[in-house]
Design a protein around this motif. Sequence first.
Motif, PDB file in Angstrom:
ATOM      1  N   LEU A  31       0.810  -1.219   0.000  1.00 42.28           N
ATOM      2  CA  LEU A  31       0.000   0.000   0.000  1.00 42.28           C
ATOM      3  C   LEU A  31       0.846   1.272   0.000  1.00 42.28           C
ATOM      4  O   LEU A  31       0.314   2.360   0.172  1.00 42.28           O
ATOM      5  CB  LEU A  31      -0.963   0.043   1.200  1.00 42.28           C
ATOM      6  N   LEU A  32       2.143   1.160  -0.203  1.00 44.40           N
ATOM      7  CA  LEU A  32       3.019   2.316  -0.060  1.00 44.40           C
ATOM      8  C   LEU A  32       3.497   2.886  -1.392  1.00 44.40           C
ATOM      9  O   LEU A  32       4.521   3.557  -1.464  1.00 44.40           O
ATOM     10  CB  LEU A  32       4.219   1.954   0.833  1.00 44.40           C
ATOM     11  N   GLY A  33       2.726   2.651  -2.442  1.00 43.89           N
ATOM     12  CA  GLY A  33       3.082   3.190  -3.752  1.00 43.89           C
ATOM     13  C   GLY A  33       3.911   2.202  -4.536  1.00 43.89           C
ATOM     14  O   GLY A  33       4.396   1.204  -4.012  1.00 43.89           O
ATOM     15  N   GLY A  34       4.055   2.480  -5.798  1.00 44.07           N
ATOM     16  CA  GLY A  34       4.816   1.596  -6.673  1.00 44.07           C
ATOM     17  C   GLY A  34       4.881   2.197  -8.058  1.00 44.07           C
ATOM     18  O   GLY A  34       4.896   3.413  -8.209  1.00 44.07           O
ATOM     19  N   GLY A  35       4.858   1.345  -9.074  1.00 45.31           N
ATOM     20  CA  GLY A  35       4.910   1.818 -10.449  1.00 45.31           C
ATOM     21  C   GLY A  35       3.537   1.818 -11.081  1.00 45.31           C
ATOM     22  O   GLY A  35       2.529   1.579 -10.424  1.00 45.31           O
ATOM     23  N   GLY A  36       3.476   2.088 -12.347  1.00 42.16           N
ATOM     24  CA  GLY A  36       2.241   2.032 -13.116  1.00 42.16           C
ATOM     25  C   GLY A  36       1.127   2.891 -12.543  1.00 42.16           C
ATOM     26  O   GLY A  36       1.340   4.025 -12.126  1.00 42.16           O
ATOM     27  N   VAL A  37      -0.072   2.338 -12.519  1.00 42.35           N
ATOM     28  CA  VAL A  37      -1.252   3.036 -11.996  1.00 42.35           C
ATOM     29  C   VAL A  37      -1.023   3.460 -10.547  1.00 42.35           C
ATOM     30  O   VAL A  37      -1.323   4.590 -10.156  1.00 42.35           O
ATOM     31  CB  VAL A  37      -2.504   2.126 -12.094  1.00 42.35           C
ATOM     32  N   ASP A  38      -0.480   2.569  -9.748  1.00 39.83           N
ATOM     33  CA  ASP A  38      -0.239   2.835  -8.331  1.00 39.83           C
ATOM     34  C   ASP A  38       0.643   4.073  -8.150  1.00 39.83           C
ATOM     35  O   ASP A  38       0.319   4.983  -7.380  1.00 39.83           O
ATOM     36  CB  ASP A  38       0.410   1.601  -7.695  1.00 39.83           C
ATOM     37  N   GLY A  39       1.745   4.122  -8.866  1.00 38.22           N
ATOM     38  CA  GLY A  39       2.648   5.260  -8.770  1.00 38.22           C
ATOM     39  C   GLY A  39       1.995   6.547  -9.231  1.00 38.22           C
ATOM     40  O   GLY A  39       2.160   7.605  -8.597  1.00 38.22           O
ATOM     41  N   ALA A  40       1.245   6.480 -10.331  1.00 42.73           N
ATOM     42  CA  ALA A  40       0.579   7.669 -10.855  1.00 42.73           C
ATOM     43  C   ALA A  40      -0.442   8.215  -9.854  1.00 42.73           C
ATOM     44  O   ALA A  40      -0.531   9.429  -9.633  1.00 42.73           O
ATOM     45  CB  ALA A  40      -0.103   7.354 -12.191  1.00 42.73           C
ATOM     46  N   ILE A  49      -2.514  10.514   0.489  1.00 44.01           N
ATOM     47  CA  ILE A  49      -2.816   9.108   0.198  1.00 44.01           C
ATOM     48  C   ILE A  49      -1.791   8.201   0.876  1.00 44.01           C
ATOM     49  O   ILE A  49      -2.153   7.230   1.545  1.00 44.01           O
ATOM     50  CB  ILE A  49      -2.879   8.839  -1.318  1.00 44.01           C
ATOM     51  N   LEU A  50      -0.527   8.541   0.745  1.00 42.48           N
ATOM     52  CA  LEU A  50       0.521   7.740   1.373  1.00 42.48           C
ATOM     53  C   LEU A  50       0.370   7.750   2.894  1.00 42.48           C
ATOM     54  O   LEU A  50       0.511   6.710   3.541  1.00 42.48           O
ATOM     55  CB  LEU A  50       1.906   8.245   0.977  1.00 42.48           C
ATOM     56  N   ASP A  51       0.049   8.904   3.463  1.00 36.28           N
ATOM     57  CA  ASP A  51      -0.164   8.981   4.917  1.00 36.28           C
ATOM     58  C   ASP A  51      -1.305   8.061   5.352  1.00 36.28           C
ATOM     59  O   ASP A  51      -1.200   7.359   6.360  1.00 36.28           O
ATOM     60  CB  ASP A  51      -0.453  10.423   5.346  1.00 36.28           C
ATOM     61  N   ALA A  52      -2.406   8.060   4.593  1.00 40.25           N
ATOM     62  CA  ALA A  52      -3.553   7.202   4.919  1.00 40.25           C
ATOM     63  C   ALA A  52      -3.176   5.722   4.779  1.00 40.25           C
ATOM     64  O   ALA A  52      -3.588   4.888   5.594  1.00 40.25           O
ATOM     65  CB  ALA A  52      -4.742   7.544   4.021  1.00 40.25           C
ATOM     66  N   CYS A  53      -2.385   5.401   3.759  1.00 34.86           N
ATOM     67  CA  CYS A  53      -1.939   4.015   3.571  1.00 34.86           C
ATOM     68  C   CYS A  53      -1.012   3.586   4.707  1.00 34.86           C
ATOM     69  O   CYS A  53      -1.098   2.456   5.191  1.00 34.86           O
ATOM     70  CB  CYS A  53      -1.253   3.855   2.224  1.00 34.86           C
ATOM     71  N   ARG A  54      -0.145   4.477   5.145  1.00 35.64           N
ATOM     72  CA  ARG A  54       0.738   4.151   6.276  1.00 35.64           C
ATOM     73  C   ARG A  54      -0.082   3.888   7.537  1.00 35.64           C
ATOM     74  O   ARG A  54       0.240   2.984   8.316  1.00 35.64           O
ATOM     75  CB  ARG A  54       1.730   5.283   6.513  1.00 35.64           C
ATOM     76  N   LEU A  56      -3.112   2.687   7.628  1.00 33.97           N
ATOM     77  CA  LEU A  56      -3.708   1.355   7.453  1.00 33.97           C
ATOM     78  C   LEU A  56      -2.697   0.261   7.762  1.00 33.97           C
ATOM     79  O   LEU A  56      -3.029  -0.739   8.403  1.00 33.97           O
ATOM     80  CB  LEU A  56      -4.234   1.179   6.028  1.00 33.97           C
ATOM     81  N   ARG A  57      -1.466   0.443   7.325  1.00 34.28           N
ATOM     82  CA  ARG A  57      -0.421  -0.544   7.605  1.00 34.28           C
ATOM     83  C   ARG A  57      -0.137  -0.626   9.102  1.00 34.28           C
ATOM     84  O   ARG A  57       0.144  -1.685   9.629  1.00 34.28           O
ATOM     85  CB  ARG A  57       0.883  -0.197   6.862  1.00 34.28           C
ATOM     86  N   ALA A  58      -0.215   0.508   9.785  1.00 32.06           N
ATOM     87  CA  ALA A  58       0.065   0.534  11.227  1.00 32.06           C
ATOM     88  C   ALA A  58      -1.076  -0.057  12.045  1.00 32.06           C
ATOM     89  O   ALA A  58      -0.873  -0.457  13.185  1.00 32.06           O
ATOM     90  CB  ALA A  58       0.334   1.969  11.677  1.00 32.06           C
ATOM     91  N   SER A  59      -2.272  -0.140  11.449  1.00 37.71           N
ATOM     92  CA  SER A  59      -3.416  -0.662  12.209  1.00 37.71           C
ATOM     93  C   SER A  59      -3.867  -2.028  11.686  1.00 37.71           C
ATOM     94  O   SER A  59      -3.441  -3.059  12.184  1.00 37.71           O
ATOM     95  CB  SER A  59      -4.567   0.346  12.188  1.00 37.71           C
ATOM     96  N   HIS A  60      -4.684  -2.058  10.665  1.00 36.15           N
ATOM     97  CA  HIS A  60      -5.333  -3.285  10.202  1.00 36.15           C
ATOM     98  C   HIS A  60      -4.491  -4.162   9.274  1.00 36.15           C
ATOM     99  O   HIS A  60      -4.717  -5.358   9.187  1.00 36.15           O
ATOM    100  CB  HIS A  60      -6.621  -2.947   9.461  1.00 36.15           C
ATOM    101  N   TYR A  61      -3.567  -3.566   8.542  1.00 30.38           N
ATOM    102  CA  TYR A  61      -2.881  -4.306   7.484  1.00 30.38           C
ATOM    103  C   TYR A  61      -1.370  -4.295   7.684  1.00 30.38           C
ATOM    104  O   TYR A  61      -0.614  -3.930   6.786  1.00 30.38           O
ATOM    105  CB  TYR A  61      -3.259  -3.733   6.108  1.00 30.38           C
ATOM    106  N   GLY A  62      -0.937  -4.747   8.852  1.00 32.46           N
ATOM    107  CA  GLY A  62       0.485  -4.769   9.183  1.00 32.46           C
ATOM    108  C   GLY A  62       1.313  -5.589   8.217  1.00 32.46           C
ATOM    109  O   GLY A  62       2.467  -5.259   7.938  1.00 32.46           O
TER     110      GLY A  62
END
Length: 177
Positions: A31-40, A49-54, A56-62
Amino acid sequence: MMSPMTVITLVRGSITDQQVDAIVNAANSSLLGGGGVDGAIHRQGGPEILDACRALRASHYGKGLPTGQAVATTAGKLDAQWVIHTVGPVWSGRDDRSALLASCYREALKVAAGLGAKTVAFPAVSTGIFGWPMDDGARIAIRTVKESATAPVEEVRFVLFDEYAFGEFAEALAAQG
């Protein structure tokens, strides 16, 4: 079964230019970005968006978001309210992973409906660096959306980056009526 009010449209262009309630991101499991659609999406949407994904990783999706699942975050600076992240499967010539690809579309639509989204823009999930053949990916995407879209979703828009993808999705849509 698709709601009689749900319309499927095809657009050639960039998903980051769409004015919709929810943009679906073909994310990687981190969930921390990448290439293609995700990166764009991460570049255009900005750090929110990255803050919200972080978060999520810190809570439900470790351990990251599982393949075939979907979760929503803010859309940041995109012209949408939400980004719905889904992790598509990597294509395999040996293992049939089509149920996981279908799950991406189905779960993203469930999240969109739960948010009250009326318009949802999808990319061609897994057909880029994950190697899914475009014709099969288009067939699975169209079929799954037709079987899964429900109120309040009124429009599902497939945003295809090039003419080849657009043509494959147009053929799949015509074939499935």
